[in-house]
Design a protein around this motif. Structure first.
Motif, short mmCIF file in Angstrom:
data_model
loop_
_atom_site.label_atom_id
_atom_site.label_comp_id
_atom_site.label_asym_id
_atom_site.label_seq_id
_atom_site.Cartn_x
_atom_site.Cartn_y
_atom_site.Cartn_z
N SER A 165 5.89 -6.41 30.09
CA SER A 165 4.54 -5.88 29.85
C SER A 165 4.02 -6.37 28.51
CB SER A 165 4.53 -4.34 29.87
OG SER A 165 5.08 -3.83 28.67
N LEU A 166 2.72 -6.40 28.41
CA LEU A 166 2.08 -6.80 27.16
C LEU A 166 2.34 -5.75 26.08
CD1 LEU A 166 0.35 -8.94 25.83
CD2 LEU A 166 -1.68 -7.75 26.66
N GLU A 167 2.44 -4.50 26.46
CA GLU A 167 2.71 -3.44 25.50
C GLU A 167 4.09 -3.61 24.87
OE1 GLU A 167 1.62 -2.81 28.69
OE2 GLU A 167 -0.47 -2.50 28.07
N GLN A 168 5.09 -3.93 25.69
CA GLN A 168 6.43 -4.17 25.16
C GLN A 168 6.44 -5.41 24.26
OE1 GLN A 168 9.23 -2.40 25.30
NE2 GLN A 168 8.07 -0.79 26.33
N GLN A 169 5.72 -6.42 24.67
CA GLN A 169 5.63 -7.65 23.88
C GLN A 169 5.07 -7.33 22.48
OE1 GLN A 169 2.85 -10.51 25.53
NE2 GLN A 169 4.42 -12.09 25.41
N GLU A 170 4.02 -6.53 22.44
CA GLU A 170 3.41 -6.15 21.16
C GLU A 170 4.37 -5.30 20.33
OE1 GLU A 170 0.78 -7.16 19.70
OE2 GLU A 170 -0.48 -7.97 21.28
N ALA A 171 5.07 -4.38 20.97
CA ALA A 171 5.99 -3.50 20.25
C ALA A 171 7.11 -4.29 19.58
CB ALA A 171 6.58 -2.46 21.20
N VAL A 172 7.66 -5.24 20.28
CA VAL A 172 8.72 -6.07 19.70
C VAL A 172 8.15 -6.97 18.61
CG1 VAL A 172 10.40 -7.91 20.19
CG2 VAL A 172 10.17 -5.98 21.76
N ASP A 173 6.94 -7.47 18.83
CA ASP A 173 6.34 -8.39 17.87
C ASP A 173 6.07 -7.72 16.52
OD1 ASP A 173 5.46 -11.07 17.33
OD2 ASP A 173 3.41 -10.29 17.30
N VAL A 174 5.81 -6.43 16.54
CA VAL A 174 5.60 -5.70 15.28
C VAL A 174 6.83 -5.88 14.38
CG1 VAL A 174 5.41 -3.40 14.27
CG2 VAL A 174 3.96 -4.04 16.19
N TRP A 175 8.03 -5.76 14.97
CA TRP A 175 9.27 -5.90 14.19
C TRP A 175 9.51 -7.35 13.79
CZ3 TRP A 175 11.23 -1.75 12.22
CH2 TRP A 175 10.96 -0.53 12.82
N ARG A 176 9.23 -8.27 14.70
CA ARG A 176 9.43 -9.69 14.40
C ARG A 176 8.52 -10.13 13.25
NH1 ARG A 176 7.60 -14.62 15.41
NH2 ARG A 176 5.72 -13.83 16.38
N ARG A 177 7.25 -9.71 13.32
CA ARG A 177 6.31 -10.08 12.26
C ARG A 177 6.63 -9.40 10.94
NH1 ARG A 177 0.61 -9.03 14.01
NH2 ARG A 177 1.52 -7.77 15.63
N ALA A 178 7.19 -8.19 11.00
CA ALA A 178 7.57 -7.49 9.76
C ALA A 178 8.60 -8.32 8.99
CB ALA A 178 8.12 -6.11 10.07
N VAL A 179 9.46 -8.99 9.71
CA VAL A 179 10.48 -9.83 9.07
C VAL A 179 9.88 -11.14 8.59
CG1 VAL A 179 12.63 -11.12 9.43
CG2 VAL A 179 12.39 -8.80 10.34
N ILE A 180 9.21 -11.87 9.49
CA ILE A 180 8.75 -13.22 9.12
C ILE A 180 7.56 -13.21 8.17
CG2 ILE A 180 9.64 -14.28 11.21
CD1 ILE A 180 6.69 -14.43 12.19
N ARG A 181 6.83 -12.09 8.13
CA ARG A 181 5.66 -12.04 7.24
C ARG A 181 5.95 -11.31 5.95
NH1 ARG A 181 0.73 -11.98 11.33
NH2 ARG A 181 1.09 -14.08 12.11
N SER A 182 7.17 -10.86 5.79
CA SER A 182 7.55 -10.29 4.50
C SER A 182 7.65 -11.43 3.50
CB SER A 182 8.90 -9.57 4.61
OG SER A 182 9.93 -10.52 4.86
N THR A 183 7.66 -11.11 2.22
CA THR A 183 7.79 -12.16 1.22
C THR A 183 9.09 -12.95 1.39
OG1 THR A 183 6.40 -10.92 -0.32
CG2 THR A 183 7.80 -12.65 -1.26
N PRO A 184 10.25 -12.29 1.53
CA PRO A 184 11.47 -13.07 1.74
C PRO A 184 11.42 -13.88 3.04
CG PRO A 184 12.02 -10.81 1.18
CD PRO A 184 10.54 -10.86 1.38
N GLY A 185 10.88 -13.30 4.10
CA GLY A 185 10.79 -14.01 5.38
C GLY A 185 9.90 -15.23 5.29
N THR A 186 8.78 -15.08 4.60
CA THR A 186 7.85 -16.20 4.42
C THR A 186 8.50 -17.30 3.59
OG1 THR A 186 5.93 -14.77 4.59
CG2 THR A 186 5.61 -16.87 3.46
N VAL A 187 9.19 -16.93 2.52
CA VAL A 187 9.85 -17.92 1.66
C VAL A 187 10.93 -18.67 2.44
CG1 VAL A 187 11.36 -18.18 -0.37
CG2 VAL A 187 9.32 -16.75 -0.50
N VAL A 188 11.75 -17.92 3.20
CA VAL A 188 12.82 -18.56 3.97
C VAL A 188 12.23 -19.49 5.03
CG1 VAL A 188 14.67 -18.13 5.65
CG2 VAL A 188 14.56 -16.79 3.53
N LEU A 189 11.23 -19.02 5.76
CA LEU A 189 10.64 -19.82 6.83
C LEU A 189 9.94 -21.06 6.27
CD1 LEU A 189 10.27 -19.98 9.86
CD2 LEU A 189 8.21 -18.59 9.62
#
Length: 171
Positions: free
Chosen positions: A18-42
């Motif tokens: 479902s799109l709702e599940q996709q969004e729910a998981v993406d919240v956690w994924r983006r929290a990691v990759i868009r954090s300062t450490p996540g952005t620096v590492v990526l």
């Protein structure tokens, strides 16, 4: 970079549920990759990857190479051209204009106009990464033992991601 692609593709595959599940998981994924450490590492991984690839190509003594290497280099040269618009429409739009770049936003931007280019980007990134990982680990014993399972996953992940993209886009 491969871990980023893997998590992004698995998140896209959740669109099969479902799109709702996709969004729910993406919240956690983006929290990691868009954090300062996540952005620096990526960003650091991307810059190091590009620098090492350019160095490897520039120091080649001959252009004679196995087919797998030619495919990997060719895909590596194509990927930035397909990836740049995606980055601009997500991270760039968020940073410059405050756009909330959710999966719904992306699907509305991509479906159906960019289905082919985004699908090719997904496949090119996945194949490029799998080739690199395979030829990096091919002599490592545990990797060789896990190879059948990893091959199945290497086929399943992009197919599931493409399916999630299609189901989400058509929904």
């Amino acid at each position: 970079l491969f871990v980023f692609a893997l998590t992004h593709f698995l998140n896209t595959a959740i669109g099969l549920v479902s799109l709702e599940q996709q969004e729910a998981v993406d919240v956690w994924r983006r929290a990691v990759i868009r954090s300062t450490p996540g952005t620096v590492v990526l960003a650091g991984a991307l810059l190091v990857h590009i620098a090492l690839a350019l160095y490897k190509v520039a120091t080649r003594s001959t252009w004679r190479m196995p087919a797998w290497e030619a495919v990997q280099i060719s895909l590596g040269l194509l990927i930035p051209f397909l990836l740049f618009p995606h980055i601009v429409n997500t991270r760039g739009a968020r940073l410059l204009f405050g756009v909330e770049d959710t999966y719904v936003y992306e699907l509305l931007k991509l479906w159906p106009a960019s289905v082919i280019t985004q699908s090719l980007l997904l496949v090119f990134v996945w194949v490029h990464g799998c080739i690199g990982i395979h030829f990096w680990l091919r002599l490592y014993g545990p990797y060789r033992r896990l190879q059948p399972l990893l091959l199945a996953l290497a086929i399943f992940v992009p197919l599931a991601a493409l399916g999630g993209f299609m189901v989400g886009g058509r929904g």
